[in-house]
Write a protein that holds these residues in place. Structure first.
Motif, mmCIF file in Angstrom:
data_model
loop_
_atom_site.group_PDB
_atom_site.id
_atom_site.type_symbol
_atom_site.label_atom_id
_atom_site.label_comp_id
_atom_site.label_asym_id
_atom_site.label_seq_id
_atom_site.Cartn_x
_atom_site.Cartn_y
_atom_site.Cartn_z
ATOM 1 N N GLN A 115 0.819 -1.210 0.000
ATOM 2 C CA GLN A 115 0.000 0.000 0.000
ATOM 3 C C GLN A 115 0.859 1.269 0.000
ATOM 4 O O GLN A 115 0.476 2.279 -0.580
ATOM 5 N N GLY B 139 -4.521 -1.395 -1.309
ATOM 6 C CA GLY B 139 -4.776 -0.010 -0.891
ATOM 7 C C GLY B 139 -5.174 0.921 -2.015
ATOM 8 O O GLY B 139 -4.835 2.106 -1.985
ATOM 9 N N GLY C 46 -8.860 -2.711 -2.314
ATOM 10 C CA GLY C 46 -8.798 -1.364 -1.727
ATOM 11 C C GLY C 46 -10.168 -0.768 -1.524
ATOM 12 O O GLY C 46 -11.184 -1.309 -1.999
#
Ligand code: C2E
Ligand code: CA
Length: 609
Positions: A520, A554, A574
């Protein structure tokens, strides 16, 4: 003859001797009577036995005259024969008459007399001797005289010294041990308190002693500890104390430092003395380093125990920073440790009381618009504190070892809940479960996974373990073996948070890995950060070349999704697609992901009941 037989003979002869000696005394004190031949025989035998005894023995009458001396006693005082000593006053054989007279008075009062006193040898030289004298009562209970035996106090001292060494010193390094530390600390703290000075307590231990012991063997580990003791001994001042606390842990007690900067310099100097030069082991060299915790008297505690505990706490904290580091104790540190401890207690209770639950986040394939995998993420609903993030409690569970039972609970729950979706007609997707490094290194990991799969009926080929690169850090060979075992059973492997851990990429081609998850951290700043974008682009290109699948984590914004897609990554996870959700909601999500056109034109779900 066994030693016990010797003892027995001495005891028997001793008893006979006493009886005969009593007889002699009685004879000296009573009117003369004819002595029977067999008594004379016994007398001779007894005399010989007493002369043969290795202990110097004698008898004294109530006037303080030596009435009997065995051969050992005669030799000890350097005389030729018994006659040379007999009938002489006992005080004449000693340097300090006052002490002898005091002893005689004690004996006359029916008390034993034991003392170490200076004696005068026949040739006039002086020597130390230990007297052990007892009153000799007659049949009527009145004292007839005294018996005494004499021992060499140097022998006793040697034994005492040996015992003292065993009790107060460490046999491997010859350094004082923790019992001695108590004495030294008592003195140092008392002295410092009177003068208003400070005392510094360093606790030090090696950073990788366990590995040294395991890889080189205990003999070499011991050799390193001995060299370390010598090295540390050279770094400290004359009045300071160095103690082996146990294992590879040492404690240093220093005085005379005023400010923290000077203490820090001293700590650095000691740590450098460990790490800057190799330890010599039969021609080979081993480099190692140590960590150190520091507590100051009176600032960090006034009692020994508190100071030691606080120095330990600081050492524990220092260890977390990768080694070769010192750490001062501080109140915030203490609060942190207490909070961690409290958290640990809470975690254990939480596991018992089932306060954990799982959230699930889909991994979307952008080419079909449907989920291809689901990641299970643990959650903790604390009864008072509310929802606690796994980022907060997983590291602690790893530290305390609780991750093992917790990890098993997570795996079992994820498999069970996923099975309930599949059984209710949802499509069977890959289920990704996070596996901490500690779990990965667990020797019975495979058996545990298999038992969960069997118990829940979850198919192995749909299970994916997400592990981080740190799992390979310590032992590559072992890691490959475990991965191969997992693969043989059909279990898939994903590298979590790829790019944030281990720097060597060689494992990517050697290890049987199915996919990597782009961390992420690299996705977060797309499209603002061109460097992150370059890293992501490179990771995707490399994984594609190596034939590895990719999942980007993410993804929150359409721009991020767009960029990843353009680079060739099509599977994403995400908030942009879905946040992690409870099991029931995940079941609905799966339904909605497979809409079906019904005959009347309305949308229905293919897999939902
Ligand atoms: P992770 O494995 O990297 O998990 C992904 C984390 O990113 C999750 O946080 C997830 O909720 C969060 N996330 C997903 N999409 C987005 C997004 O678009 N934006 C942002 N900002 N975050 C997103 P979570 O659930 O708080 O987990 C944190 C970490 O805790 C996980 O990182 C994982 O390392 C660990 N963890 C979580 N569950 C488990 C578990 O069951 N076992 C173990 N060993 N570790 C777990
Ligand atoms: Ca993960």
């Amino acid at each position: 003859m066994p030693p016990s037989a010797h003892i027995l003979i001495y005891v028997i002869m001793g008893t006979t001797a006493l009886q005969v000696l009593l007889f002699i005394i009685k004879k000296r004190l009573a009117p003369k009577q004819p002595v029977a031949a067999h008594i004379q025989q016994q007398l001779d035998l007894t005399r010989r036995a007493l002369d043969a005894a290795p202990v110097a023995m004698g008898m004294v009458d109530l006037h303080g005259r030596l009435t009997f001396a065995n051969q050992a006693l005669i030799t000890l005082w350097g005389y030729g024969q018994a006659g040379d000593m007999q009938d002489k006053a006992l005080v004449d054989f000693f340097l300090d008459p006052v002490e002898v007279i005091a002893g005689m008075q004690a004996l006359k009062k029916n008390r034993a007399w034991q003392a170490e006193i200076a004696a005068t040898h026949h040739d006039g030289s002086r020597f130390q001797i230990e007297v052990h004298a007892h009153p000799l009562p007659g049949h009527d209970g009145k004292p007839l005289g005294f018996t005494a035996h004499f021992t060499d106090p140097t022998e006793r001292r040697k034994v005492e010294q040996k015992l003292r060494k065993l009790a107060y010193y460490d046999s491997l390094t010859d350094l004082p041990n923790r019992i001695m530390l108590q004495d030294r600390m008592n003195l140092a703290l008392g002295h410092a308190a009177r003068l208003g000075e400070s005392v510094i307590l360093f606790t030090l231990d090696l950073d990788n002693f366990k590995q040294i012991n395991e890889s080189l063997g205990h003999a070499k580990g011991d050799a390193i500890l001995r060299q370390l003791a010598t090295r540390l001994g050279k770094t400290i001042g004359q009045g300071d104390t160095l103690v082996r606390w146990g294992g590879d842990e040492f404690v240093l007690l220093l005085t005379g430092y005023q400010d923290e900067a000077a203490i820090a310099r001293e700590a650095r100097r000691i740590l450098d003395s460990v790490s800057e030069h190799p330890f010599e082991l039969d021609g080979s060299e081993v480099f190692t380093s140590a960590s150190m915790g520091i507590a100051l008297f009176p600032r960090d505690g006034e009692e020994q125990e508190t100071l030691l505990k606080h120095a330990e706490t600081a050492l524990y904290e220092a260890k977390k920073h990768g080694g070769n580091v010192y750490q001062f104790f501080s109140e915030p540190l203490q609060q942190k440790i207490v909070a961690l401890h409290q958290m640990d207690v809470n975690l254990r209770r939480a596991l018992r009381q089932e306060e954990f639950f799982l959230a699930y986040q889909p991994q979307m394939d952008l080419r079909t618009g449907r989920p291809v995998g689901i990641e299970a993420l643990v959650r903790w609903m604390h009864p008072q504190l509310g929802l606690i993030s796994p980022a907060q409690f997983i590291p602690l569970a790893e530290e305390s070892g609780l991750i093992r039972p917790l990890g098993k609970w997570i795996l079992r729950t994820a498999c069970r809940e996923a099975m309930s979706w599949w059984n209710a007609g949802r499509p069977s997707l890959r289920l990704a479960v996070n596996f901490s490094t500690q779990q990965f290194r667990q020797t019975d990991m495979l058996a545990e996974i298999e038992s969960v799969l069997q118990e829940t009926g979850f198919p192995a080929h749909l299970l994916e373990l997400e592990i981080t690169e740190s799992a390979f850090l310590e032992n590559m060979a072992d890691a490959i073996e475990v991965l191969v075992d997992l693969k043989t059973r059909g279990i898939q492997i994903a590298i979590d948070d790829f790019g944030t851990g281990y720097s060597s990429l060689s494992y990517l081609k050697n290890f049987p890995i199915d996919r990597i998850k782009i961390a992420q951290t690299f996705v977060r700043d797309i499209p603002a950060d061109p460097e992150d974008m370059a890293i992501v682009d490179a990771i995707i290109a490399m994984a594609t070349r190596l034939g590895l699948e990719l999942v980007a984590e993410g993804v929150e914004m359409p721009e991020q999704m767009q960029f990843l897609r353009e680079c060739g990554c099509h599977i994403m996870q995400g908030f942009h697609f879905a946040k992690p959700m409870p099991a029931a909601q995940m079941a609905d999500f799966l339904c909605r992901s497979w809409p079906m056109q019904s005959t009347d034109g309305a949308q229905a779900s293919l897999h939902c009941p």
